[in-house]
Motif scaffolding. Sequence first.
Motif, PDB file in Angstrom:
ATOM      1  N   GLY A 108       0.811  -1.211   0.000  1.00 30.28           N
ATOM      2  CA  GLY A 108       0.000   0.000   0.000  1.00 30.28           C
ATOM      3  C   GLY A 108       0.848   1.267   0.000  1.00 30.28           C
ATOM      4  N   LEU A 109       1.941   1.238   0.748  1.00 24.19           N
ATOM      5  CA  LEU A 109       2.856   2.370   0.790  1.00 24.19           C
ATOM      6  C   LEU A 109       3.434   2.640  -0.592  1.00 24.19           C
ATOM      7  CD1 LEU A 109       4.556   4.404   2.567  1.00 24.19           C
ATOM      8  CD2 LEU A 109       6.264   2.580   2.670  1.00 24.19           C
ATOM      9  N   ALA A 110       3.893   1.605  -1.242  1.00 23.41           N
ATOM     10  CA  ALA A 110       4.483   1.759  -2.574  1.00 23.41           C
ATOM     11  C   ALA A 110       3.450   2.266  -3.579  1.00 23.41           C
ATOM     12  CB  ALA A 110       5.071   0.434  -3.050  1.00 23.41           C
ATOM     13  N   ASN A 111       2.236   1.739  -3.520  1.00 29.01           N
ATOM     14  CA  ASN A 111       1.194   2.170  -4.449  1.00 29.01           C
ATOM     15  C   ASN A 111       0.680   3.570  -4.139  1.00 29.01           C
ATOM     16  OD1 ASN A 111       1.298  -0.220  -5.892  1.00 29.01           O
ATOM     17  ND2 ASN A 111      -0.234  -1.210  -4.595  1.00 29.01           N
ATOM     18  N   GLY A 112       0.752   4.008  -2.904  1.00 29.16           N
ATOM     19  CA  GLY A 112       0.282   5.334  -2.521  1.00 29.16           C
ATOM     20  C   GLY A 112       1.172   6.463  -2.991  1.00 29.16           C
ATOM     21  N   VAL A 113       2.431   6.180  -3.234  1.00 27.97           N
ATOM     22  CA  VAL A 113       3.367   7.214  -3.665  1.00 27.97           C
ATOM     23  C   VAL A 113       3.141   7.584  -5.135  1.00 27.97           C
ATOM     24  CG1 VAL A 113       5.822   7.643  -4.083  1.00 27.97           C
ATOM     25  CG2 VAL A 113       5.083   6.644  -1.941  1.00 27.97           C
ATOM     26  N   LEU A 114       2.707   6.644  -5.939  1.00 28.60           N
ATOM     27  CA  LEU A 114       2.558   6.893  -7.380  1.00 28.60           C
ATOM     28  C   LEU A 114       1.650   8.085  -7.701  1.00 28.60           C
ATOM     29  CD1 LEU A 114       2.434   3.236  -8.719  1.00 28.60           C
ATOM     30  CD2 LEU A 114       4.332   4.852  -8.841  1.00 28.60           C
ATOM     31  N   PRO A 115       0.479   8.222  -7.100  1.00 28.96           N
ATOM     32  CA  PRO A 115      -0.342   9.394  -7.429  1.00 28.96           C
ATOM     33  C   PRO A 115       0.311  10.723  -7.046  1.00 28.96           C
ATOM     34  CG  PRO A 115      -1.652   7.747  -6.270  1.00 28.96           C
ATOM     35  CD  PRO A 115      -0.231   7.288  -6.224  1.00 28.96           C
ATOM     36  N   VAL A 116       1.047  10.741  -5.958  1.00 28.57           N
ATOM     37  CA  VAL A 116       1.713  11.968  -5.525  1.00 28.57           C
ATOM     38  C   VAL A 116       2.770  12.383  -6.539  1.00 28.57           C
ATOM     39  CG1 VAL A 116       3.160  12.995  -3.723  1.00 28.57           C
ATOM     40  CG2 VAL A 116       1.256  11.506  -3.095  1.00 28.57           C
ATOM     41  N   VAL A 117       3.569  11.434  -6.986  1.00 26.81           N
ATOM     42  CA  VAL A 117       4.589  11.723  -7.992  1.00 26.81           C
ATOM     43  C   VAL A 117       3.927  12.195  -9.289  1.00 26.81           C
ATOM     44  CG1 VAL A 117       6.410  10.712  -9.417  1.00 26.81           C
ATOM     45  CG2 VAL A 117       6.287  10.161  -6.987  1.00 26.81           C
ATOM     46  N   THR A 118       2.826  11.583  -9.660  1.00 22.15           N
ATOM     47  CA  THR A 118       2.111  11.978 -10.870  1.00 22.15           C
ATOM     48  C   THR A 118       1.648  13.425 -10.781  1.00 22.15           C
ATOM     49  OG1 THR A 118       1.392   9.689 -11.199  1.00 22.15           O
ATOM     50  CG2 THR A 118       0.165  11.399 -12.375  1.00 22.15           C
ATOM     51  N   VAL A 119       1.108  13.818  -9.645  1.00 15.89           N
ATOM     52  CA  VAL A 119       0.655  15.199  -9.467  1.00 15.89           C
ATOM     53  C   VAL A 119       1.838  16.166  -9.510  1.00 15.89           C
ATOM     54  CG1 VAL A 119      -0.380  16.811  -7.810  1.00 15.89           C
ATOM     55  CG2 VAL A 119      -1.451  14.599  -8.238  1.00 15.89           C
ATOM     56  N   LEU A 120       2.937  15.834  -8.843  1.00 13.45           N
ATOM     57  CA  LEU A 120       4.115  16.697  -8.873  1.00 13.45           C
ATOM     58  C   LEU A 120       4.619  16.906 -10.295  1.00 13.45           C
ATOM     59  CD1 LEU A 120       6.143  15.430  -5.773  1.00 13.45           C
ATOM     60  CD2 LEU A 120       5.068  17.655  -6.052  1.00 13.45           C
ATOM     61  N   MET A 121       4.681  15.843 -11.072  1.00 15.68           N
ATOM     62  CA  MET A 121       5.132  15.950 -12.462  1.00 15.68           C
ATOM     63  C   MET A 121       4.129  16.752 -13.294  1.00 15.68           C
ATOM     64  SD  MET A 121       8.089  14.775 -12.620  1.00 15.68           S
ATOM     65  CE  MET A 121       8.263  14.920 -14.381  1.00 15.68           C
ATOM     66  N   GLY A 122       2.850  16.587 -13.028  1.00 15.87           N
ATOM     67  CA  GLY A 122       1.834  17.347 -13.744  1.00 15.87           C
ATOM     68  C   GLY A 122       1.954  18.842 -13.486  1.00 15.87           C
ATOM     69  N   VAL A 123       2.191  19.212 -12.236  1.00 15.65           N
ATOM     70  CA  VAL A 123       2.351  20.623 -11.876  1.00 15.65           C
ATOM     71  C   VAL A 123       3.577  21.217 -12.565  1.00 15.65           C
ATOM     72  CG1 VAL A 123       2.890  22.183  -9.950  1.00 15.65           C
ATOM     73  CG2 VAL A 123       1.120  20.447  -9.692  1.00 15.65           C
ATOM     74  N   LEU A 124       4.687  20.485 -12.560  1.00 14.31           N
ATOM     75  CA  LEU A 124       5.907  20.950 -13.219  1.00 14.31           C
ATOM     76  C   LEU A 124       5.680  21.092 -14.723  1.00 14.31           C
ATOM     77  CD1 LEU A 124       8.947  21.609 -12.885  1.00 14.31           C
ATOM     78  CD2 LEU A 124       9.383  19.206 -13.368  1.00 14.31           C
ATOM     79  N   THR A 125       5.027  20.102 -15.330  1.00 12.70           N
ATOM     80  CA  THR A 125       4.756  20.140 -16.767  1.00 12.70           C
ATOM     81  C   THR A 125       3.864  21.318 -17.112  1.00 12.70           C
ATOM     82  OG1 THR A 125       4.995  17.745 -16.903  1.00 12.70           O
ATOM     83  CG2 THR A 125       3.808  18.822 -18.705  1.00 12.70           C
ATOM     84  N   TRP A 126       2.805  21.541 -16.333  1.00 12.27           N
ATOM     85  CA  TRP A 126       1.914  22.658 -16.603  1.00 12.27           C
ATOM     86  C   TRP A 126       2.661  23.990 -16.499  1.00 12.27           C
ATOM     87  CZ3 TRP A 126      -1.770  24.129 -19.339  1.00 12.27           C
ATOM     88  CH2 TRP A 126      -2.463  25.307 -19.080  1.00 12.27           C
ATOM     89  N   GLY A 127       3.590  24.104 -15.558  1.00  8.92           N
ATOM     90  CA  GLY A 127       4.400  25.321 -15.439  1.00  8.92           C
ATOM     91  C   GLY A 127       5.225  25.568 -16.697  1.00  8.92           C
ATOM     92  N   PHE A 128       5.825  24.492 -17.232  1.00  9.67           N
ATOM     93  CA  PHE A 128       6.609  24.631 -18.462  1.00  9.67           C
ATOM     94  C   PHE A 128       5.712  24.969 -19.652  1.00  9.67           C
ATOM     95  CE2 PHE A 128      10.048  21.796 -16.543  1.00  9.67           C
ATOM     96  CZ  PHE A 128      10.873  22.878 -16.276  1.00  9.67           C
ATOM     97  N   ILE A 129       4.527  24.381 -19.702  1.00  8.51           N
ATOM     98  CA  ILE A 129       3.598  24.658 -20.804  1.00  8.51           C
ATOM     99  C   ILE A 129       3.149  26.118 -20.752  1.00  8.51           C
ATOM    100  CG2 ILE A 129       1.281  24.160 -21.685  1.00  8.51           C
ATOM    101  CD1 ILE A 129       1.796  21.204 -20.952  1.00  8.51           C
ATOM    102  N   LYS A 130       2.811  26.619 -19.566  1.00  6.79           N
ATOM    103  CA  LYS A 130       2.397  28.022 -19.437  1.00  6.79           C
ATOM    104  C   LYS A 130       3.521  28.962 -19.857  1.00  6.79           C
ATOM    105  CE  LYS A 130       1.003  28.686 -15.270  1.00  6.79           C
ATOM    106  NZ  LYS A 130       0.392  28.960 -13.966  1.00  6.79           N
ATOM    107  N   LYS A 131       4.745  28.659 -19.448  1.00  7.22           N
ATOM    108  CA  LYS A 131       5.898  29.493 -19.805  1.00  7.22           C
ATOM    109  C   LYS A 131       6.112  29.473 -21.311  1.00  7.22           C
ATOM    110  CE  LYS A 131       9.804  31.681 -18.889  1.00  7.22           C
ATOM    111  NZ  LYS A 131       9.707  33.021 -19.412  1.00  7.22           N
ATOM    112  N   SER A 132       6.014  28.298 -21.928  1.00  6.08           N
ATOM    113  CA  SER A 132       6.162  28.198 -23.383  1.00  6.08           C
ATOM    114  C   SER A 132       5.045  28.939 -24.089  1.00  6.08           C
ATOM    115  CB  SER A 132       6.149  26.730 -23.819  1.00  6.08           C
ATOM    116  OG  SER A 132       7.259  26.053 -23.307  1.00  6.08           O
ATOM    117  N   GLY A 133       3.829  28.828 -23.571  1.00  5.90           N
ATOM    118  CA  GLY A 133       2.700  29.519 -24.175  1.00  5.90           C
ATOM    119  C   GLY A 133       2.885  31.025 -24.176  1.00  5.90           C
TER     120      GLY A 133
END
Length: 185
Positions: A108-133
């Motif tokens: 459960g611990l290992a599976n619980g970390v995956l969504p958090v990492v996904t959100v962190l990467m999504g936030v970083l990606t959206w920041g780069f997309i906004k800057k590029s835009g």
Amino acid sequence: MQWKIFLAFFRVGIFGYGGGPASIPLVQKEVVEHYGWMSAEEFGDTLAIANTLPGPIVTKLAGYIGYSRGGVLGALNGATAIVAPTALLMILFFSILSQYRDSSWVNGLANGVLPVVTVLMGVLTWGFIKKSGSDLGWGKTILFIIGAAVVLGVFGVHPAIIIAVLLIAALMQKDAAKREEDASA
């Protein structure tokens, strides 16, 4: 300055559970927002170049940023600060988890970390997309995103090759603009 370099990357090393991609937003927070050593654009450029080189991304970032702020000692300091917590915690956690590897709470611990990492990467990606835009315009940005997705997904081209090609194209465009400017002056 060396103490600040150590603290910045030690914090990332401690809180950056999940590997390099999960730690990139933490490095950005320390380097851009907390200490102001780089602008968001400089960090994006540094990240793009670091992605083209082999090896762990956060170690390369710590080494480069440490070097830019504190020379060779800063590079060693940053790299050590980011690697040491992870190495020590891995030894500790693996010795504990190996005793309980069949337990449901470990899974459960290992599976619980995956969504958090996904959100962190999504936030970083959206920041780069906004800057590029804002820099390139939304039409070009969307075109680049679609093009990169096709090249990555359909043709299976390694991301480092795409980044290298785009960096070369940007340098060539900058050089052409400078020649044009010099010719008109």
